[in-house]
Design a protein around this motif. Structure first.
Motif, PDB file in Angstrom:
ATOM      1  N   PHE A 137       0.818  -1.047   0.105  1.00  0.00           N
ATOM      2  CA  PHE A 137       0.263  -0.045  -0.080  1.00  0.00           C
ATOM      3  C   PHE A 137       0.982   1.311  -0.150  1.00  0.00           C
ATOM      4  CE2 PHE A 137      -2.868  -3.097   2.143  1.00  0.00           C
ATOM      5  CZ  PHE A 137      -3.910  -2.688   1.214  1.00  0.00           C
ATOM      6  N   THR A 138       2.003   1.278   0.458  1.00  0.00           N
ATOM      7  CA  THR A 138       2.625   2.485   0.593  1.00  0.00           C
ATOM      8  C   THR A 138       3.397   2.982  -0.558  1.00  0.00           C
ATOM      9  OG1 THR A 138       3.588   1.670   2.999  1.00  0.00           O
ATOM     10  CG2 THR A 138       4.970   3.464   1.900  1.00  0.00           C
ATOM     11  N   ASP A 139       4.069   1.973  -1.551  1.00  0.00           N
ATOM     12  CA  ASP A 139       4.536   2.315  -2.614  1.00  0.00           C
ATOM     13  C   ASP A 139       3.820   2.027  -3.998  1.00  0.00           C
ATOM     14  OD1 ASP A 139       5.147  -0.330  -2.848  1.00  0.00           O
ATOM     15  OD2 ASP A 139       7.084   0.001  -2.391  1.00  0.00           O
ATOM     16  N   ASN A 140       2.602   1.517  -3.681  1.00  0.00           N
ATOM     17  CA  ASN A 140       1.694   0.974  -4.728  1.00  0.00           C
ATOM     18  C   ASN A 140       2.356   0.379  -5.918  1.00  0.00           C
ATOM     19  OD1 ASN A 140      -0.502   1.098  -6.417  1.00  0.00           O
ATOM     20  ND2 ASN A 140       0.285   2.931  -7.703  1.00  0.00           N
ATOM     21  N   THR A 141       2.895  -1.003  -5.390  1.00  0.00           N
ATOM     22  CA  THR A 141       3.528  -1.938  -6.138  1.00  0.00           C
ATOM     23  C   THR A 141       3.128  -3.336  -5.682  1.00  0.00           C
ATOM     24  OG1 THR A 141       5.604  -1.898  -4.595  1.00  0.00           O
ATOM     25  CG2 THR A 141       5.842  -0.440  -6.450  1.00  0.00           C
ATOM     26  N   TRP A 142       3.578  -4.224  -6.796  1.00  0.00           N
ATOM     27  CA  TRP A 142       3.134  -5.672  -6.598  1.00  0.00           C
ATOM     28  C   TRP A 142       4.319  -6.193  -6.572  1.00  0.00           C
ATOM     29  CZ3 TRP A 142      -1.614  -8.062  -5.549  1.00  0.00           C
ATOM     30  CH2 TRP A 142      -2.667  -7.187  -5.566  1.00  0.00           C
ATOM     31  N   GLY A 143       4.762  -7.454  -5.919  1.00  0.00           N
ATOM     32  CA  GLY A 143       5.961  -8.196  -5.905  1.00  0.00           C
ATOM     33  C   GLY A 143       5.953  -9.088  -4.882  1.00  0.00           C
ATOM     34  N   GLY A 144       6.858  -9.762  -4.702  1.00  0.00           N
ATOM     35  CA  GLY A 144       7.501 -11.106  -3.722  1.00  0.00           C
ATOM     36  C   GLY A 144       6.585 -12.187  -3.966  1.00  0.00           C
ATOM     37  N   ARG A 145       6.158 -12.561  -5.265  1.00  0.00           N
ATOM     38  CA  ARG A 145       5.534 -13.625  -5.596  1.00  0.00           C
ATOM     39  C   ARG A 145       6.002 -15.010  -4.995  1.00  0.00           C
ATOM     40  NH1 ARG A 145       2.926 -15.467 -11.192  1.00  0.00           N
ATOM     41  NH2 ARG A 145       2.947 -17.973 -11.007  1.00  0.00           N
ATOM     42  N   PHE A 146       5.459 -15.984  -4.433  1.00  0.00           N
ATOM     43  CA  PHE A 146       5.857 -17.192  -4.258  1.00  0.00           C
ATOM     44  C   PHE A 146       4.605 -18.256  -4.190  1.00  0.00           C
ATOM     45  CE2 PHE A 146       4.314 -15.101  -0.377  1.00  0.00           C
ATOM     46  CZ  PHE A 146       3.711 -16.016   0.431  1.00  0.00           C
ATOM     47  N   ASP A 147       5.032 -19.490  -4.253  1.00  0.00           N
ATOM     48  CA  ASP A 147       4.222 -20.698  -4.559  1.00  0.00           C
ATOM     49  C   ASP A 147       3.421 -21.080  -3.312  1.00  0.00           C
ATOM     50  OD1 ASP A 147       4.697 -20.581  -7.048  1.00  0.00           O
ATOM     51  OD2 ASP A 147       6.515 -21.945  -6.912  1.00  0.00           O
ATOM     52  N   MET A 148       2.310 -21.634  -3.423  1.00  0.00           N
ATOM     53  CA  MET A 148       1.519 -22.195  -2.322  1.00  0.00           C
ATOM     54  C   MET A 148       1.957 -23.544  -2.307  1.00  0.00           C
ATOM     55  SD  MET A 148      -2.240 -20.372  -3.108  1.00  0.00           S
ATOM     56  CE  MET A 148      -2.634 -21.859  -3.873  1.00  0.00           C
TER      57      MET A 148
END
Length: 419
Positions: A137-148
């Protein structure tokens, strides 16, 4: 001579009159036969009725009349589409933010501080996601994807957090309308490690899930056929991402079962809000478990458990609302719920999406409609940060005049929330 000439003339008159009489008899017989045939073919007219049915003599309507009637019905349907279920609501100013990496329907989301963890969900009816995306929310970015985990369900999950650990309960495994799993997991958001939890006694679709008084509570949802509502209520003692019990404990059944409801703990009370009875099922014999719609009943009931002994019913929502399990936040002791689905359209019988934002004041126990979304949408994933209300993902409507579902989206929007 005159007398002898009259006889041939009289004979001619007799022959003419006889011919006319025979012709008249034939016409009457033909009329009676036609009337009898028409009467016997009509279920609404008795065979021996003495009442003349004038409709038998109506000229057939030209084909264009049927088309005009059909067009008029479509116009009437279009006219009521936009207003059938929409409630009056203030307009809000919305700002579009960074779009999610993938679109999601029936996904799940948990907010921890300034991060929104977004799980699983359908990309399309034939494809489900098996990973986690993180929105900052702070920098309006998506990232850090990881698997289930490979054994973890892909949709219709129950999910809750204690601020570090995310508890993931049961759900549907695979695309279309495949079967549920009883497997449960816990995620350590600091290490990104997954661990097992004891399985539920039986699998469930989209059960209401919350942490309350040191126990993980799971209730309702749909049974294994995906359609029949369940009333079961179980709990498991947990702490710091670990189960303190080996088995789930039976609790007081919820008064009304079914999936897709919000489940909230507020003021040391456990609340279950909205939801529905019934859902899509797998087509019998389908090798891909193709989804077939069954009747569903969307409701507005709000139930509360405060002393652990008896469920109480609170004031209902402004209108029935379902598909809201991750569509809420608690702000200033008010529950804010965005979007969902409501009762089916009275003419088209299609699913109707919700475009309002509802507020439930936990001090006064009163509901209100505080605004409109940019469009109607179900299974929104909602968060709140620094005065802003956010939502992402879900399935949106076909347009302002058609509230039925169409496109699965991954967009992210926000509006300033003023309570």
């Amino acid at each position: 001579m005159a007398r002898s000439g009259a006889k041939p003339i009289a004979k001619r008159y007799v022959l003419v009159l006889s011919g006319l009489a025979l012709l008249g008899v034939a016409l009457v017989a033909d009329f009676l036969w036609a009337s009898s045939s028409s009467s016997s073919s009509s279920s609404s007219s008795p065979l021996w009725s003495t009442t003349l049915d004038l409709s038998l003599y109506d000229a057939p309507k030209p084909p264009v009349a049927k088309q005009v009637k059909k067009d008029n019905k479509m116009l009437q349907t279009k006219d009521i589409n936009a207003t059938f279920a929409d409630l009056p609501a203030p307009q809000l100013e919305w700002e579009e933010m960074a779009e999610a990496p993938v679109p999601r329907l029936d996904g799940a989301a948990i907010q921890i501080k300034n991060l929104l963890y977004v799980f699983a969900g359908y990309g399309t009816i034939d494809h489900v996601h098996s990973h986690v995306d993180i929105y900052n929310f702070t920098d309006n970015t998506w990232g850090g994807r990881f698997d289930m985990p490979k054994e973890m369900a892909h949709s219709h999950l129950g999910m809750v957090t204690d601020g570090r650990y995310i508890y993931v309960v049961t759900g549907q495994y695979g695309p279309q309308c495949r079967g549920p799993t009883a497997r449960n997991f816990v995620l350590d958001t600091e290490t990104k490690e997954w661990h097992d939890l004891p399985p539920l006694p039986v699998p469930r679709y989209a059960p209401a899930t919350q942490l309350w008084r040191g126990r993980l509570h799971v209730m309702g949802g749909s049974k294994e056929d995906r359609h029949e509502p369940a009333l079961d209520h179980w709990s498991l003692a947990v702490k710091d991402g670990k189960a303190l019990d080996n088995e789930w404990r039976n609790e007081i059944p919820i008064p009304r079962g079914g999936p897709h409801r919000a489940c909230v703990v507020a003021n040391d009370r456990l609340l279950a809000i909205g939801g529905q009875e019934g859902d899509f099922m797998a087509k019998p014999g389908s090798p891909i478990f193709k989804c077939v719609r069954r009747s569903e009943v969307v409701y507005s009931n709000v139930y509360m458990l405060d002393d652990g002994l008896k469920w109480k019913e609170l004031p209902p929502m402004p209108k029935p609302d379902s598909h809201i399990e991750f569509a809420w936040v608690n702000v200033n002791n008010s529950l804010i719920i965005a979007g969902g689905t409501t009762e089916k359209h009275p003419v088209t019988k299609k699913m109707v999406l919700v475009g309002e934002i509802f507020r439930f004041n936990l001090d006064t126990l009163e509901w209100s409609v505080i605004g409109k979304l940019p469009f109607r949408i179900k299974t929104t994933l909602v968060g709140f940060w620094n005065g802003w209300l956010y939502f992402t993902s879900g399935q949106r409507d076909k347009g302002p005049n058609d509230p039925s579902p169409k496109k699965v989206v991954g967009c992210m929007w926000r509006t300033k929330l003023r309570l």
